[in-house]
Design a protein around this motif. Structure first.
Motif, PDB file in Angstrom:
ATOM      1  N   SER A  31       0.827  -1.211   0.000  1.00  0.00           N
ATOM      2  CA  SER A  31       0.000   0.000   0.000  1.00  0.00           C
ATOM      3  C   SER A  31       0.864   1.265   0.000  1.00  0.00           C
ATOM      4  O   SER A  31       0.439   2.302  -0.484  1.00  0.00           O
ATOM      5  CB  SER A  31      -0.963   0.000   1.187  1.00  0.00           C
ATOM      6  N   SER A  32       2.084   1.170   0.532  1.00  0.00           N
ATOM      7  CA  SER A  32       2.992   2.332   0.549  1.00  0.00           C
ATOM      8  C   SER A  32       3.698   2.515  -0.788  1.00  0.00           C
ATOM      9  O   SER A  32       4.159   3.603  -1.108  1.00  0.00           O
ATOM     10  CB  SER A  32       4.079   2.162   1.619  1.00  0.00           C
ATOM     11  N   GLY A  33       3.848   1.430  -1.532  1.00  0.00           N
ATOM     12  CA  GLY A  33       4.579   1.493  -2.795  1.00  0.00           C
ATOM     13  C   GLY A  33       6.088   1.405  -2.623  1.00  0.00           C
ATOM     14  O   GLY A  33       6.853   1.758  -3.500  1.00  0.00           O
ATOM     15  N   PHE A  34       6.514   0.928  -1.451  1.00  0.00           N
ATOM     16  CA  PHE A  34       7.940   0.670  -1.217  1.00  0.00           C
ATOM     17  C   PHE A  34       8.094  -0.353  -0.110  1.00  0.00           C
ATOM     18  O   PHE A  34       7.154  -0.611   0.640  1.00  0.00           O
ATOM     19  CB  PHE A  34       8.706   1.957  -0.868  1.00  0.00           C
ATOM     20  N   ASP A  70      20.080   2.905  -6.655  1.00  0.00           N
ATOM     21  CA  ASP A  70      19.430   4.185  -6.382  1.00  0.00           C
ATOM     22  C   ASP A  70      17.945   4.032  -6.087  1.00  0.00           C
ATOM     23  O   ASP A  70      17.237   5.012  -5.896  1.00  0.00           O
ATOM     24  CB  ASP A  70      19.661   5.186  -7.522  1.00  0.00           C
ATOM     25  N   GLY A  71      17.470   2.776  -6.060  1.00  0.00           N
ATOM     26  CA  GLY A  71      16.088   2.525  -5.649  1.00  0.00           C
ATOM     27  C   GLY A  71      15.913   2.621  -4.150  1.00  0.00           C
ATOM     28  O   GLY A  71      14.801   2.607  -3.631  1.00  0.00           O
ATOM     29  N   PRO A  84      15.446   3.927   5.655  1.00  0.00           N
ATOM     30  CA  PRO A  84      15.650   3.478   4.283  1.00  0.00           C
ATOM     31  C   PRO A  84      14.383   2.837   3.722  1.00  0.00           C
ATOM     32  O   PRO A  84      13.766   1.987   4.374  1.00  0.00           O
ATOM     33  CB  PRO A  84      16.775   2.439   4.412  1.00  0.00           C
ATOM     34  N   HIS A  85      13.995   3.273   2.538  1.00  0.00           N
ATOM     35  CA  HIS A  85      12.841   2.713   1.832  1.00  0.00           C
ATOM     36  C   HIS A  85      13.299   2.250   0.465  1.00  0.00           C
ATOM     37  O   HIS A  85      14.001   2.975  -0.227  1.00  0.00           O
ATOM     38  CB  HIS A  85      11.745   3.772   1.662  1.00  0.00           C
ATOM     39  N   PHE A  86      12.900   1.037   0.096  1.00  0.00           N
ATOM     40  CA  PHE A  86      13.295   0.528  -1.219  1.00  0.00           C
ATOM     41  C   PHE A  86      12.138   0.625  -2.198  1.00  0.00           C
ATOM     42  O   PHE A  86      11.138  -0.049  -2.069  1.00  0.00           O
ATOM     43  CB  PHE A  86      13.776  -0.923  -1.117  1.00  0.00           C
ATOM     44  N   SER A  90      13.493   4.585 -10.396  1.00  0.00           N
ATOM     45  CA  SER A  90      12.486   5.610 -10.692  1.00  0.00           C
ATOM     46  C   SER A  90      11.195   5.396  -9.894  1.00  0.00           C
ATOM     47  O   SER A  90      10.104   5.621 -10.399  1.00  0.00           O
ATOM     48  CB  SER A  90      12.144   5.629 -12.183  1.00  0.00           C
ATOM     49  N   ARG A  91      11.344   4.929  -8.665  1.00  0.00           N
ATOM     50  CA  ARG A  91      10.192   4.689  -7.779  1.00  0.00           C
ATOM     51  C   ARG A  91       9.127   3.798  -8.425  1.00  0.00           C
ATOM     52  O   ARG A  91       7.928   4.017  -8.289  1.00  0.00           O
ATOM     53  CB  ARG A  91       9.561   6.018  -7.331  1.00  0.00           C
TER      54      ARG A  91
END
Length: 120
Positions: A31-34, A70-71, A84-86, A90-91
């Motif tokens: 749901s967060s997208g990471f 860089d993700g 840290p969020h993965f 490009s997200r």
């Protein structure tokens, strides 16, 4: 900058990661997208805040930050803490690959917290 970031993982997620070679994490991650990760000094507070009364079997995964490239983005979460969020390139929200995991240890509940050799 540390070479490692950490993932608090359920046994179910860790088994699926080993079987499938990748994971999109849990509901919160999707749901967060990471994928939510922690620096080593954030693992204990995160366990305390979110998993203290959990009946789930938990693992701590040590992840090679360089393999995330860089993700991997450090973001301020509660005004001061940078986590840290993965996201992936490009997200784009790509799965975490088993290849990036350098170590996995079962978190043993102890004294109102958790222990494993990565935390000791």
């Amino acid at each position: 900058m540390s070479n490692f970031v950490y993932r608090i993982s359920t046994a179910q997620e860790w088994e699926a990661l080993q079987k499938n070679g990748s994971t999109f994490g849990g509901e919160l991650d999707r749901s967060s997208g990471f994928i939510h990760l922690s620096k080593l000094d954030q693992v204990r507070p995160t366990l305390h805040n979110f998993f203290l009364n959990s009946k789930l079997e938990l693992y701590l995964l040590q992840i090679d930050a360089q393999k995330l490239g860089d993700g991997l983005i450090y973001e301020i979460v509660d005004g001061s803490n940078s986590f840290p969020h993965f996201y992936g390139p490009s997200r784009s929200f790509v799965p975490l690959l088993l290849d990036a995991v350098t170590k996995a240890e079962k978190l043993i509940p102890s004294d109102g917290g958790f222990s494993c050799s990565l935390l000791d």
